[in-house]
Design an enzyme around this catalytic site. Structure first.
Site, PDB file in Angstrom:
ATOM      1  N   ASP A  52       0.853  -1.212  -0.128  1.00  0.00           N
ATOM      2  CA  ASP A  52       0.019   0.115   0.037  1.00  0.00           C
ATOM      3  C   ASP A  52       1.021   1.386  -0.157  1.00  0.00           C
ATOM      4  O   ASP A  52       1.630   1.597   0.893  1.00  0.00           O
ATOM      5  CB  ASP A  52      -0.863  -0.083   1.331  1.00  0.00           C
ATOM      6  CG  ASP A  52      -1.809   1.301   1.176  1.00  0.00           C
ATOM      7  OD1 ASP A  52      -2.010   2.008   0.624  1.00  0.00           O
ATOM      8  OD2 ASP A  52      -2.734   1.172   2.078  1.00  0.00           O
ATOM      9  N   VAL A  53       0.703   1.928  -1.120  1.00  0.00           N
ATOM     10  CA  VAL A  53       1.644   3.187  -0.980  1.00  0.00           C
ATOM     11  C   VAL A  53       1.160   4.249  -0.019  1.00  0.00           C
ATOM     12  O   VAL A  53       2.260   5.340  -0.059  1.00  0.00           O
ATOM     13  CB  VAL A  53       1.747   3.918  -2.484  1.00  0.00           C
ATOM     14  CG1 VAL A  53       2.159   2.743  -3.466  1.00  0.00           C
ATOM     15  CG2 VAL A  53       0.190   4.333  -2.618  1.00  0.00           C
ATOM     16  N   GLY A  81      -2.406   4.967  -8.384  1.00  0.00           N
ATOM     17  CA  GLY A  81      -3.282   6.177  -7.891  1.00  0.00           C
ATOM     18  C   GLY A  81      -4.604   5.808  -8.018  1.00  0.00           C
ATOM     19  O   GLY A  81      -5.142   4.741  -8.147  1.00  0.00           O
ATOM     20  N   TYR A 144      -7.539  15.307  -7.825  1.00  0.00           N
ATOM     21  CA  TYR A 144      -6.722  14.555  -8.861  1.00  0.00           C
ATOM     22  C   TYR A 144      -5.798  15.128  -9.758  1.00  0.00           C
ATOM     23  O   TYR A 144      -4.791  15.029  -9.789  1.00  0.00           O
ATOM     24  CB  TYR A 144      -7.603  13.384  -9.725  1.00  0.00           C
ATOM     25  CG  TYR A 144      -6.832  12.755 -10.663  1.00  0.00           C
ATOM     26  CD1 TYR A 144      -6.409  11.432 -10.178  1.00  0.00           C
ATOM     27  CD2 TYR A 144      -6.674  13.088 -11.995  1.00  0.00           C
ATOM     28  CE1 TYR A 144      -5.979  10.550 -11.158  1.00  0.00           C
ATOM     29  CE2 TYR A 144      -6.349  11.984 -12.970  1.00  0.00           C
ATOM     30  CZ  TYR A 144      -5.791  10.880 -12.642  1.00  0.00           C
ATOM     31  OH  TYR A 144      -5.211   9.971 -13.240  1.00  0.00           O
ATOM     32  N   LYS A 148      -1.575  15.053  -9.565  1.00  0.00           N
ATOM     33  CA  LYS A 148      -1.019  14.806 -10.881  1.00  0.00           C
ATOM     34  C   LYS A 148      -0.023  16.150 -11.260  1.00  0.00           C
ATOM     35  O   LYS A 148       1.211  15.775 -11.883  1.00  0.00           O
ATOM     36  CB  LYS A 148      -1.795  14.609 -11.943  1.00  0.00           C
ATOM     37  CG  LYS A 148      -2.583  13.022 -11.751  1.00  0.00           C
ATOM     38  CD  LYS A 148      -1.635  12.075 -11.523  1.00  0.00           C
ATOM     39  CE  LYS A 148      -2.131  10.638 -11.328  1.00  0.00           C
ATOM     40  NZ  LYS A 148      -1.494   9.677 -11.181  1.00  0.00           N
ATOM     41  N   ILE A 177      -7.023   6.983 -22.184  1.00  0.00           N
ATOM     42  CA  ILE A 177      -6.579   5.549 -22.502  1.00  0.00           C
ATOM     43  C   ILE A 177      -7.613   4.550 -22.519  1.00  0.00           C
ATOM     44  O   ILE A 177      -8.428   4.585 -21.726  1.00  0.00           O
ATOM     45  CB  ILE A 177      -5.351   5.130 -21.651  1.00  0.00           C
ATOM     46  CG1 ILE A 177      -4.538   6.360 -21.266  1.00  0.00           C
ATOM     47  CG2 ILE A 177      -4.488   3.837 -22.032  1.00  0.00           C
ATOM     48  CD1 ILE A 177      -3.634   6.780 -22.672  1.00  0.00           C
TER      49      ILE A 177
END
Length: 238
Positions: A52-53, A81, A144, A148, A177
């Site tokens: 877990d970051v 993310g 978000y 970023k 994407i």
């Protein structure tokens, strides 16, 4: 960093979407690919470690596991993310904090841990996965977009600190994407998005992965502190 020598590559959040495509690209190039994942299934084709970051101890344990198997991480792709989209006036403070903690502070945690090994090796590649909305902005994405955008400052500060140690730090900024997330969008919504993209299509995950692999190669040894868009022209000029 040579293409003919297998390097130890770590992709955080590498069990799905863009992260998975990046891991596949490095594996196809002959590297030792490790991924971290927080939820879901662990892909069998990579050395997968649950981590877990948002938890420094979890990240340290994951690195120790990887280092015991392959040695120091030479290429780090900070990809993990989350999103918690909501219009500014309705966004809860905790939703802002959670996104920053995962996307920005999470990247800091893995980068800081990875650079210990890179400094000993006197080489390394740090690649931060940002987004076109980090520079272009996005409605309902104050949290978000902020997380970023901040990765740009992180990469450029790392470049100034560690550039003389043969360590590069770059930002990849994907646009829309084609992933599971975009597949479930209504056709009319997809059409509206595509109309804003000069290329008139979504990218395939592999198209992002190929750019990431190049940035980690010898050919990009003199590229550092750069923001490389992979967005079909959507965010040009930003």
């Amino acid at each position: 960093m040579t293409e003919t020598t297998a390097k130890t590559v770590l992709v955080t959040g590498g069990n799905r979407g863009i992260g998975y495509a990046i891991a596949q690209e490095f594996k196809a190039a002959g590297h030792n690919v490790c991924i971290t994942y927080r939820s879901g299934e662990a892909p069998q084709e990579f050395f997968s470690v649950k981590a877990d970051v948002t938890d420094s101890a979890s990240i340290d344990a994951a690195f120790k596991e990887i280092e015991a198997e392959f040695g120091p991480v030479e290429v780090l792709v900070a990809n993990a993310g989350i999103t918690k989209d909501m219009l500014l006036l309705r966004m809860k403070e905790q939703d802002f904090i959670d996104v920053i903690d995962t996307n920005l502070t999470g990247a800091f945690r893995v980068v800081q841990r990875a650079t210990k090994g890179m400094l000993k090796l006197k080489r390394g590649r740090i690649i931060l996965i940002s987004s076109v909305v980090g520079l272009y902005g996005g409605m309902g994405q104050v949290n978000y977009s902020s997380s970023k955008a901040a990765l740009v400052g992180m990469a450029r500060s790392i470049t100034r600190e560690l550039g003389s140690r043969n360590i590069t730090a770059n930002v990849i900024a994907p646009g829309f994407i084609q992933t599971e997330m975009t597949d479930v969008l209504p056709e009319e919504t997809k059409k509206q998005y595509i109309e804003t993209i000069p290329a008139k299509r979504f990218a395939q995950p592999k198209e992002v992965a190929q750019v990431v692999r190049w940035v980690a190669s010898d050919e990009a040894a003199y590229v550092s502190g750069a923001v490389i868009p992979v967005d079909g022209g959507l965010g040009m000029g930003h």
